[in-house]
Design an enzyme around this catalytic site. Structure first.
Site, PDB file in Angstrom:
ATOM      1  N   HIS A  61       6.731  23.923  -3.173  1.00  0.00           N
ATOM      2  CA  HIS A  61       6.662  25.389  -3.086  1.00  0.00           C
ATOM      3  C   HIS A  61       5.298  25.818  -3.591  1.00  0.00           C
ATOM      4  CE1 HIS A  61       7.193  29.652  -3.941  1.00  0.00           C
ATOM      5  NE2 HIS A  61       6.653  29.395  -5.116  1.00  0.00           N
ATOM      6  N   TYR A 101      14.642  32.325  -5.465  1.00  0.00           N
ATOM      7  CA  TYR A 101      14.567  32.556  -4.014  1.00  0.00           C
ATOM      8  C   TYR A 101      15.345  33.811  -3.589  1.00  0.00           C
ATOM      9  CZ  TYR A 101      12.028  28.293  -2.652  1.00  0.00           C
ATOM     10  OH  TYR A 101      11.053  27.337  -2.448  1.00  0.00           O
ATOM     11  N   ASN A 116      11.188  20.320   2.007  1.00  0.00           N
ATOM     12  CA  ASN A 116       9.779  20.255   2.399  1.00  0.00           C
ATOM     13  C   ASN A 116       8.827  20.030   1.210  1.00  0.00           C
ATOM     14  OD1 ASN A 116       9.958  22.784   1.313  1.00  0.00           O
ATOM     15  ND2 ASN A 116       9.370  23.887   3.162  1.00  0.00           N
ATOM     16  N   LYS A 136       9.507  19.713  -5.221  1.00  0.00           N
ATOM     17  CA  LYS A 136      10.934  19.943  -4.988  1.00  0.00           C
ATOM     18  C   LYS A 136      11.752  18.648  -5.134  1.00  0.00           C
ATOM     19  CE  LYS A 136      10.220  23.998  -2.007  1.00  0.00           C
ATOM     20  NZ  LYS A 136      10.545  24.629  -0.691  1.00  0.00           N
ATOM     21  N   GLU A 164       5.985  34.473 -10.816  1.00  0.00           N
ATOM     22  CA  GLU A 164       6.620  33.159 -10.848  1.00  0.00           C
ATOM     23  C   GLU A 164       6.162  32.353 -12.070  1.00  0.00           C
ATOM     24  OE1 GLU A 164       7.011  33.012  -5.968  1.00  0.00           O
ATOM     25  OE2 GLU A 164       5.725  31.546  -6.965  1.00  0.00           O
TER      26      GLU A 164
HETATM   27  P1  ATP Z   1       8.061  28.167  -0.339  1.00  0.00           P
HETATM   28  O1  ATP Z   1       8.441  29.615  -0.632  1.00  0.00           O
HETATM   29  O2  ATP Z   1       9.115  27.175  -0.791  1.00  0.00           O
HETATM   30  O3  ATP Z   1       6.698  27.840  -0.835  1.00  0.00           O
HETATM   31  P2  ATP Z   1       7.343  28.900   2.339  1.00  0.00           P
HETATM   32  O4  ATP Z   1       6.704  30.091   1.705  1.00  0.00           O
HETATM   33  O5  ATP Z   1       6.519  28.032   3.227  1.00  0.00           O
HETATM   34  O6  ATP Z   1       7.990  27.969   1.242  1.00  0.00           O
HETATM   35  P3  ATP Z   1       9.647  30.546   2.918  1.00  0.00           P
HETATM   36  O7  ATP Z   1       9.809  31.268   4.208  1.00  0.00           O
HETATM   37  O8  ATP Z   1       9.294  31.314   1.704  1.00  0.00           O
HETATM   38  O9  ATP Z   1       8.616  29.343   3.169  1.00  0.00           O
HETATM   39  O10 ATP Z   1      11.015  29.741   2.672  1.00  0.00           O
HETATM   40  C1  ATP Z   1      11.353  29.267   1.381  1.00  0.00           C
HETATM   41  C2  ATP Z   1      11.981  27.898   1.509  1.00  0.00           C
HETATM   42  O11 ATP Z   1      13.230  28.037   2.185  1.00  0.00           O
HETATM   43  C3  ATP Z   1      11.199  26.897   2.374  1.00  0.00           C
HETATM   44  O12 ATP Z   1      10.168  26.243   1.695  1.00  0.00           O
HETATM   45  C4  ATP Z   1      12.292  25.946   2.764  1.00  0.00           C
HETATM   46  O13 ATP Z   1      12.608  25.045   1.678  1.00  0.00           O
HETATM   47  C5  ATP Z   1      13.465  26.895   2.991  1.00  0.00           C
HETATM   48  N1  ATP Z   1      13.559  27.348   4.386  1.00  0.00           N
HETATM   49  C6  ATP Z   1      12.756  28.237   5.020  1.00  0.00           C
HETATM   50  N2  ATP Z   1      13.125  28.426   6.293  1.00  0.00           N
HETATM   51  C7  ATP Z   1      14.220  27.634   6.481  1.00  0.00           C
HETATM   52  C8  ATP Z   1      15.086  27.379   7.588  1.00  0.00           C
HETATM   53  N3  ATP Z   1      14.918  27.979   8.768  1.00  0.00           N
HETATM   54  N4  ATP Z   1      16.097  26.498   7.399  1.00  0.00           N
HETATM   55  C9  ATP Z   1      16.293  25.876   6.209  1.00  0.00           C
HETATM   56  N5  ATP Z   1      15.517  26.078   5.120  1.00  0.00           N
HETATM   57  C10 ATP Z   1      14.487  26.937   5.252  1.00  0.00           C
HETATM   58 MG    MG Z   2       7.733  31.324   0.298  1.00  0.00          MG
END
Ligand code: ATP
Ligand code: MG
Length: 140
Positions: A117, A51, A114, A11, A128
């Site tokens: 992804h 997303y 974070n 990211k 994807e």
């Molecule tokens: P990713 O899909 O990016 O691999 P993930 O599966 O661990 O991450 P998801 O719940 O799918 O988490 O959320 C997608 C992305 O949205 C997260 O990686 C993060 O960048 C962002 N995100 C998730 N929760 C929050 C939150 N509470 N506040 C801000 N950003 C968030």
């Molecule tokens: Mg996710």
């Protein structure tokens, strides 16, 4: 579990801090092979589509802004149990909850920024991968 492919993004927070190599060393060190890779700058439309599953969440607009705030590296990782292995190496979404040694524990700045992804299922991995790569760009 047979050889599998998953989709990975390094990211903007991580490319900004020049962490592409360090992050990919974690994947390669764990036996995942990078079989496709490119550095792109996502448009808002791409980030919104990618997303879309989170469109109703309060963090969606900020997340879309973040994902197109700088370049990302999109890649396909291949190996045994690649989807689950990648998720394990990434660690929990919130770095505060991520296990020691995981990419998010080592490198993530916040729950949003974070660093990586990873696909959450083989079905989503296939969707994807097809969104970002043509078949001829994946070389196992
Ligand atoms: P990713 O899909 O990016 O691999 P993930 O599966 O661990 O991450 P998801 O719940 O799918 O988490 O959320 C997608 C992305 O949205 C997260 O990686 C993060 O960048 C962002 N995100 C998730 N929760 C929050 C939150 N509470 N506040 C801000 N950003 C968030
Ligand atoms: Mg996710």
């Amino acid at each position: 579990m047979a050889n599998e492919r998953t989709f990975s993004i390094i990211k903007p927070d991580a490319t900004r801090r020049n962490l592409t190599g360090k992050i990919n060393a974690v994947f390669e060190g764990a036996g995942l092979r990078i079989v496709a890779q490119k550095r792109i700058w996502m448009s808002r439309e791409m980030a919104k589509t990618f997303y879309a599953v989170h469109a109703e969440r309060p963090f969606y607009n900020d997340l879309v802004d973040f994902m197109c705030s700088g370049p990302v590296v999109v890649q396909v990782l291949e190996g045994e149990n690649a989807v689950a292995k990648n998720r394990e190496l990434m660690g929990a979404t919130n770095p505060a909850n991520a296990a020691e040694g995981t990419i998010r524990k080592l490198f993530a700045e916040s729950i949003e920024a974070n660093s990586v992804h990873g696909s959450d299922s083989p079905e989503n991995a296939a969707i994807e991968i097809a969104y970002f790569f043509a078949g001829c760009e994946i070389v196992g």
